[in-house]
Motif scaffolding. Structure first.
Motif, short mmCIF file in Angstrom:
data_model
loop_
_atom_site.label_atom_id
_atom_site.label_comp_id
_atom_site.label_asym_id
_atom_site.label_seq_id
_atom_site.Cartn_x
_atom_site.Cartn_y
_atom_site.Cartn_z
N GLN A 144 0.84 -1.20 0.00
CA GLN A 144 0.00 0.00 0.00
C GLN A 144 0.87 1.26 0.00
O GLN A 144 0.63 2.20 -0.76
N SER A 145 1.90 1.29 0.83
CA SER A 145 2.82 2.44 0.87
C SER A 145 3.55 2.59 -0.45
O SER A 145 3.71 3.71 -0.96
N LYS A 160 2.48 6.48 -7.13
CA LYS A 160 1.50 7.34 -7.80
C LYS A 160 1.81 8.81 -7.63
O LYS A 160 1.35 9.64 -8.40
N MET A 161 2.58 9.16 -6.60
CA MET A 161 2.88 10.57 -6.35
C MET A 161 3.87 11.06 -7.39
O MET A 161 4.89 10.41 -7.64
N PRO A 219 4.47 15.06 -14.34
CA PRO A 219 3.02 15.14 -14.11
C PRO A 219 2.54 13.93 -13.32
O PRO A 219 3.21 12.89 -13.27
N ALA A 220 1.39 14.05 -12.70
CA ALA A 220 0.79 12.96 -11.94
C ALA A 220 0.43 11.82 -12.88
O ALA A 220 -0.02 12.04 -13.99
N ARG A 221 0.65 10.55 -12.42
CA ARG A 221 0.27 9.37 -13.20
C ARG A 221 -1.18 9.05 -12.94
O ARG A 221 -1.71 9.30 -11.89
#
Length: 96
Positions: free
Chosen positions: A79-80, A86-87, A93-95
């Motif tokens: 999860q981490s 994703k950050m 740019p954001a994925r």
């Protein structure tokens, strides 16, 4: 699935099904977080993180019995890892 070995095999299967993209960078993520050897497999890193006092001998024992601590740690670290992956970095740019 009741053992860490079974869960690890399932997660490895998911990685294989995505042509090894699902866990891309996960081993390095764990090695950096744990400060353990970057040459260790992610499964060994999870076990050593879950049971730091046990050393290397625990890997053999864990593969033969239930290991809820290691399984819980695996899902927490996944999860981490996915949240961090994703950050966006400072210049990207954001994925999606």
């Amino acid at each position: 699935m009741t053992t860490f070995g079974e869960v690890a095999a399932f997660v490895t299967g998911m990685d294989a099904a995505t042509e090894w993209q699902f866990l891309d960078g996960f081993r390095q993520f764990l090695a950096a977080k744990s400060r353990l050897g970057p040459n260790l497999a992610w499964q060994v890193l999870v076990i050593r993180m879950a049971y730091p006092a046990e050393g290397d001998a625990f890997w053999v024992i864990a593969s033969h019995r239930e290991s809820s601590e290691a399984t819980t740690l695996l899902f927490d670290e996944l999860q981490s890892f996915f949240a961090e992956r994703k950050m966006p970095g400072p210049n990207e740019p954001a994925r999606r």
